[in-house]
Design a protein around this motif. Structure first.
Motif, PDB file in Angstrom:
ATOM      1  N   GLY A 170       2.618  14.061  -5.061  1.00  0.00           N
ATOM      2  CA  GLY A 170       1.954  13.431  -6.201  1.00  0.00           C
ATOM      3  C   GLY A 170       2.441  12.026  -6.510  1.00  0.00           C
ATOM      4  O   GLY A 170       1.641  11.089  -6.550  1.00  0.00           O
ATOM      5  N   PRO A 171       3.758  11.854  -6.756  1.00  0.00           N
ATOM      6  CA  PRO A 171       4.232  10.501  -7.065  1.00  0.00           C
ATOM      7  C   PRO A 171       3.929   9.495  -5.955  1.00  0.00           C
ATOM      8  O   PRO A 171       3.645   8.332  -6.230  1.00  0.00           O
ATOM      9  CB  PRO A 171       5.743  10.703  -7.226  1.00  0.00           C
ATOM     10  CG  PRO A 171       5.893  12.119  -7.619  1.00  0.00           C
ATOM     11  CD  PRO A 171       4.805  12.862  -6.911  1.00  0.00           C
ATOM     12  N   GLU A 173       1.329   9.562  -3.968  1.00  0.00           N
ATOM     13  CA  GLU A 173      -0.085   9.243  -4.133  1.00  0.00           C
ATOM     14  C   GLU A 173      -0.282   8.265  -5.299  1.00  0.00           C
ATOM     15  O   GLU A 173      -1.039   7.306  -5.200  1.00  0.00           O
ATOM     16  CB  GLU A 173      -0.862  10.543  -4.406  1.00  0.00           C
ATOM     17  CG  GLU A 173      -2.358  10.372  -4.402  1.00  0.00           C
ATOM     18  CD  GLU A 173      -3.091  11.663  -4.753  1.00  0.00           C
ATOM     19  OE1 GLU A 173      -2.627  12.379  -5.656  1.00  0.00           O
ATOM     20  OE2 GLU A 173      -4.117  11.941  -4.124  1.00  0.00           O
ATOM     21  N   ALA A 174       0.466   8.498  -6.378  1.00  0.00           N
ATOM     22  CA  ALA A 174       0.351   7.626  -7.552  1.00  0.00           C
ATOM     23  C   ALA A 174       0.766   6.198  -7.207  1.00  0.00           C
ATOM     24  O   ALA A 174       0.130   5.240  -7.643  1.00  0.00           O
ATOM     25  CB  ALA A 174       1.194   8.169  -8.697  1.00  0.00           C
ATOM     26  N   MET A 175       1.844   6.059  -6.414  1.00  0.00           N
ATOM     27  CA  MET A 175       2.281   4.716  -6.043  1.00  0.00           C
ATOM     28  C   MET A 175       1.239   4.037  -5.167  1.00  0.00           C
ATOM     29  O   MET A 175       0.947   2.856  -5.330  1.00  0.00           O
ATOM     30  CB  MET A 175       3.614   4.794  -5.269  1.00  0.00           C
ATOM     31  CG  MET A 175       4.786   5.319  -6.070  1.00  0.00           C
ATOM     32  SD  MET A 175       5.108   4.361  -7.543  1.00  0.00           S
ATOM     33  CE  MET A 175       4.904   5.616  -8.771  1.00  0.00           C
ATOM     34  N   ARG A 176       0.669   4.807  -4.226  1.00  0.00           N
ATOM     35  CA  ARG A 176      -0.371   4.213  -3.375  1.00  0.00           C
ATOM     36  C   ARG A 176      -1.560   3.777  -4.227  1.00  0.00           C
ATOM     37  O   ARG A 176      -2.155   2.736  -3.985  1.00  0.00           O
ATOM     38  CB  ARG A 176      -0.831   5.224  -2.322  1.00  0.00           C
ATOM     39  CG  ARG A 176       0.204   5.488  -1.260  1.00  0.00           C
ATOM     40  CD  ARG A 176      -0.451   5.936   0.042  1.00  0.00           C
ATOM     41  NE  ARG A 176      -1.081   7.241  -0.074  1.00  0.00           N
ATOM     42  CZ  ARG A 176      -2.237   7.561   0.488  1.00  0.00           C
ATOM     43  NH1 ARG A 176      -2.879   6.678   1.207  1.00  0.00           N
ATOM     44  NH2 ARG A 176      -2.741   8.762   0.329  1.00  0.00           N
ATOM     45  N   ALA A 177      -1.854   4.562  -5.254  1.00  0.00           N
ATOM     46  CA  ALA A 177      -3.020   4.261  -6.081  1.00  0.00           C
ATOM     47  C   ALA A 177      -2.835   2.986  -6.896  1.00  0.00           C
ATOM     48  O   ALA A 177      -3.813   2.399  -7.350  1.00  0.00           O
ATOM     49  CB  ALA A 177      -3.331   5.429  -7.013  1.00  0.00           C
ATOM     50  N   THR A 178      -1.582   2.534  -7.089  1.00  0.00           N
ATOM     51  CA  THR A 178      -1.391   1.296  -7.846  1.00  0.00           C
ATOM     52  C   THR A 178      -1.584   0.071  -6.973  1.00  0.00           C
ATOM     53  O   THR A 178      -1.509  -1.043  -7.452  1.00  0.00           O
ATOM     54  CB  THR A 178       0.037   1.205  -8.437  1.00  0.00           C
ATOM     55  OG1 THR A 178       0.971   1.123  -7.357  1.00  0.00           O
ATOM     56  CG2 THR A 178       0.359   2.390  -9.304  1.00  0.00           C
ATOM     57  N   GLY A 179      -1.777   0.267  -5.673  1.00  0.00           N
ATOM     58  CA  GLY A 179      -1.911  -0.875  -4.770  1.00  0.00           C
ATOM     59  C   GLY A 179      -0.573  -1.339  -4.217  1.00  0.00           C
ATOM     60  O   GLY A 179      -0.456  -2.455  -3.738  1.00  0.00           O
ATOM     61  N   ALA A 180       0.441  -0.463  -4.278  1.00  0.00           N
ATOM     62  CA  ALA A 180       1.760  -0.825  -3.748  1.00  0.00           C
ATOM     63  C   ALA A 180       1.730  -0.838  -2.225  1.00  0.00           C
ATOM     64  O   ALA A 180       0.955  -0.110  -1.601  1.00  0.00           O
ATOM     65  CB  ALA A 180       2.803   0.168  -4.241  1.00  0.00           C
ATOM     66  N   ARG A 181       2.601  -1.676  -1.633  1.00  0.00           N
ATOM     67  CA  ARG A 181       2.730  -1.699  -0.175  1.00  0.00           C
ATOM     68  C   ARG A 181       3.528  -0.490   0.281  1.00  0.00           C
ATOM     69  O   ARG A 181       4.214   0.148  -0.512  1.00  0.00           O
ATOM     70  CB  ARG A 181       3.509  -2.948   0.263  1.00  0.00           C
ATOM     71  CG  ARG A 181       2.754  -4.205   0.073  1.00  0.00           C
ATOM     72  CD  ARG A 181       3.724  -5.392   0.067  1.00  0.00           C
ATOM     73  NE  ARG A 181       2.970  -6.596  -0.207  1.00  0.00           N
ATOM     74  CZ  ARG A 181       2.300  -7.253   0.738  1.00  0.00           C
ATOM     75  NH1 ARG A 181       2.314  -6.842   1.979  1.00  0.00           N
ATOM     76  NH2 ARG A 181       1.608  -8.324   0.425  1.00  0.00           N
ATOM     77  N   GLN A 184       7.110  -0.460  -0.760  1.00  0.00           N
ATOM     78  CA  GLN A 184       7.282  -0.176  -2.189  1.00  0.00           C
ATOM     79  C   GLN A 184       7.035   1.293  -2.497  1.00  0.00           C
ATOM     80  O   GLN A 184       7.711   1.875  -3.343  1.00  0.00           O
ATOM     81  CB  GLN A 184       6.312  -1.034  -2.990  1.00  0.00           C
ATOM     82  CG  GLN A 184       6.565  -2.512  -2.840  1.00  0.00           C
ATOM     83  CD  GLN A 184       5.519  -3.318  -3.569  1.00  0.00           C
ATOM     84  OE1 GLN A 184       4.320  -3.197  -3.306  1.00  0.00           O
ATOM     85  NE2 GLN A 184       5.958  -4.126  -4.515  1.00  0.00           N
ATOM     86  N   PHE A 188       9.879   3.346  -4.400  1.00  0.00           N
ATOM     87  CA  PHE A 188       9.648   3.934  -5.719  1.00  0.00           C
ATOM     88  C   PHE A 188       9.254   5.403  -5.654  1.00  0.00           C
ATOM     89  O   PHE A 188       9.610   6.178  -6.529  1.00  0.00           O
ATOM     90  CB  PHE A 188       8.548   3.147  -6.451  1.00  0.00           C
ATOM     91  CG  PHE A 188       9.086   2.286  -7.557  1.00  0.00           C
ATOM     92  CD1 PHE A 188       9.825   1.156  -7.253  1.00  0.00           C
ATOM     93  CD2 PHE A 188       8.882   2.610  -8.879  1.00  0.00           C
ATOM     94  CE1 PHE A 188      10.336   0.370  -8.253  1.00  0.00           C
ATOM     95  CE2 PHE A 188       9.397   1.819  -9.902  1.00  0.00           C
ATOM     96  CZ  PHE A 188      10.116   0.701  -9.583  1.00  0.00           C
ATOM     97  N   GLY A 189       8.509   5.770  -4.631  1.00  0.00           N
ATOM     98  CA  GLY A 189       7.961   7.126  -4.619  1.00  0.00           C
ATOM     99  C   GLY A 189       8.819   8.119  -3.863  1.00  0.00           C
ATOM    100  O   GLY A 189       8.831   9.300  -4.185  1.00  0.00           O
TER     101      GLY A 189
END
Lengths: 266, 289
Positions: A170-171, A173-181, A184, A188-189
């Motif tokens: 989940g986290p 996926e959430a990081m990918r959804a923010t447009g992170a590289r 990143q 972060f995830g």
């Protein structure tokens, strides 16, 4: 529900399938034991002579001879240095390998290559790798350090890759959804989810490297093991005893340290 | 950023298309056709509730919009740009403009509330700054404002795993909004929460979407929440849109069309799927804490 059905029975399903399968397995195991003990051809006289020699050796070991403490100290220090340096080098190199060996991060070809490296690295015991590296780089601590660094990197990579594969998706996926590289997303995830266990494994590995560093010296890869092997070939059993006592103390110290730190990490 | 970036073409005439989905289709490798030619357009801000039974394609739909799930066919136009054709860099840029809120909150548990909120700005910082947790002062300021707005003032240094379910979802909302999104994707935001918290969270989502004039697509399994908080309801059944109208138009026959036949006036005890799914994740959440 009704009382007339009180006689219904239930048994947990067996690990070994049905009754006949279980009996066959048991019989096969018993047959193997009989054959294997018969086949050992234990030479009682030889075993007895061995006990005699052990008594002699133990007698010559006592009292331990600490008079060559400089040599002893140098060997121990070299072992400790080897263990620490190789752990750090291994920790650095394990990160890219671990990322490549995590199925949920790496594309299939990269994953397979990284897993192959890990399998190959773990197939050969440290002592075998040490023999190879002694051939390549000559006797001494460099070969030992490279050996331990290589096997540490592979070991840590395997452990961390497995942790990465078990992170909560989940986290990530959430990081990918923010447009992170990708980097990143990892920082972060994934890192926060694996870092504590990874540190624990790393500290365990320092402890393991301390133990391994005392062994690989026997094949000429430096450290206290080399000193120990030399003392045995020269029948300086009292010096060997001193070395063994020091190794025991060092390993115990390492284990205590590892335990202590890992408990505090949790 | 807040929808006012470009002046509306034609002024009071035809409204600007914010999101246009054309014949979106998703077939999973298993062969399951989760979306079957979905056409869908958003022209005005507000809450669009997406309802439908489990497996109707709601979650796939929302994940196709920001390509967390790769669509098999179709086009997704966000302010005129087709997201389906974008390369990786283009997709990242598009995702920065799309905020997402999740059923399981998807916070990084070992990080602080502040870090979790600022994660919404990752698309705007480099890798080194990410490692050093360096964010623009304006972003930090915005994070404090948002935490205050979602009712978590003073929580910024708490670790995410120390929060309750409702608090976690508030952090999730702040993380999505700090992106200053042009579109909010909200996937079952209340399914892991108790009924009271669920209403509070839905109210918050609605208020923020209205305040910021941001359109929000909200998957909901709870028809009552959709009726109360949505401006428009879209019903999915077997990967197709079978209903698209104002919430007042939701009657028993349309619910039959969306969910299949059922007695919609039965007492709630006779409706185990929805009541149990409302209560179950709360205990899951407790176990996870």
């Amino acid at each position: 529900m009704s009382a007339s059905l009180a006689a219904r029975s239930w048994q947990p399903s067996s690990m070994f399938g049905g009754r006949w399968q279980r009996r066959t397995l048991l019989f096969a195991f018993a047959a193997y034991c009989v054959w294997s003990i018969g086949d050992l051809a234990i030479d009682h006289a030889r075993v007895m002579r061995g006990f005699g020699r052990a008594a002699d050796m133990l007698a010559r070991m006592w009292p331990p001879d600490f008079s060559r403490w400089e040599l002893l100290g140098r060997g121990m220090l070299e072992s400790v240095q080897m263990a620490i340096a190789s752990s750090v080098i291994g920790a650095v190199f394990c990160v890219p390998i671990a990322l490549c060996a995590a199925r949920n991060l790496a594309p299939a070809p990269v994953y397979v290559a990284a897993r192959a490296l890990i399998v190959v690295g773990r197939t050969f015991h440290e002592v075998i790798v040490a023999i190879l590296f002694v051939k390549l780089f000559g006797f001494g601590a460099v070969a030992g350090m490279l050996t331990l660094a290589f096997s540490s990197a592979v070991f840590l990579a395997k452990m961390i890759a497995e942790d990465i594969e078990n992170v909560r998706p989940g986290p990530v996926e959430a990081m990918r959804a923010t447009g992170a590289r990708f980097g990143q997303v990892v920082v972060f995830g994934i890192v926060p989810q694996v870092v504590v266990r990874a540190l624990g494994v790393f500290i365990y590995r320092i402890d393991a490297n301390l133990r391994h560093s005392t062994v690989i010296g026997i094949v000429g890869a430096g450290g206290i093991g080399q000193t120990l092997a030399a003392s045995f070939t020269r029948y300086d059993y009292d010096f060997s005893a001193a070395i063994l006592l020091c190794i025991a103390a060092l390993v115990a110290l390492g284990e205590w340290f590892s335990d202590h730190v890992r408990r505090r990490l949790r | 950023m807040e929808g006012g970036e470009a002046p509306l073409p034609g002024g009071a005439g035809e409204k600007r298309e914010r999101l246009r989905v054309e014949s979106l289709t998703k077939v999973y490798p298993t062969g399951k056709r989760a979306l079957d030619g979905v056409d869908f357009t958003i022209r005005e801000p507000g809450v669009v509730a997406v309802i439908g039974s489990s497996g109707a394609g709601k979650s796939t739909f929302i994940r196709c919009v920001n390509r967390l799930v790769e669509p098999t066919a179709g086009r997704i136009l966000l302010d005129g740009v087709d997201l389906v054709g974008l390369d990786r860099a283009g997709l990242r840029a598009a995702r920065r403009r799309i905020g997402m809120i999740f059923q399981e909150f998807n916070l990084v548990e070992r990080l602080t509330v502040m870090e979790n909120v600022l994660a919404g700005r990752l698309g705007h910082v480099g890798l080194v700054d990410t490692l050093r947790r360096r964010f623009a002062p304006a972003d930090v300021d915005a994070a404090f404002d948002l935490l205050e707005r979602v009712g978590l003032e003073g929580f910024h240094d708490r670790r995410a795993d120390a929060l309750s379910g409702g608090q976690r979802q508030r952090v999730g909302i702040a993380r999505a909004l700090i992106q200053r999104p042009d579109l909010l994707l909200v996937d079952e935001p209340t399914a892991s929460l108790d009924p009271r918290t669920a209403r509070q969270i839905m109210r918050l989502v609605r208020e923020l979407a209205v305040e910021r004039a941001t359109p929000a697509i909200v998957n909901l399994h709870d028809v009552a929440l959709a009726r109360e908080f949505a401006d428009r309801v879209v019903g999915f059944s077997a990967g197709r849109i079978v209903f698209d109208d104002a919430p007042v138009a939701l009657d028993d026959s349309t619910l039959d069309r969306i969910y299949g036949g059922e007695n919609w006036h039965a007492p709630p005890e006779d409706d185990p799927p929805s009541t149990s799914s409302g209560a179950r994740p709360t205990t899951l959440d407790d176990a996870g804490a």
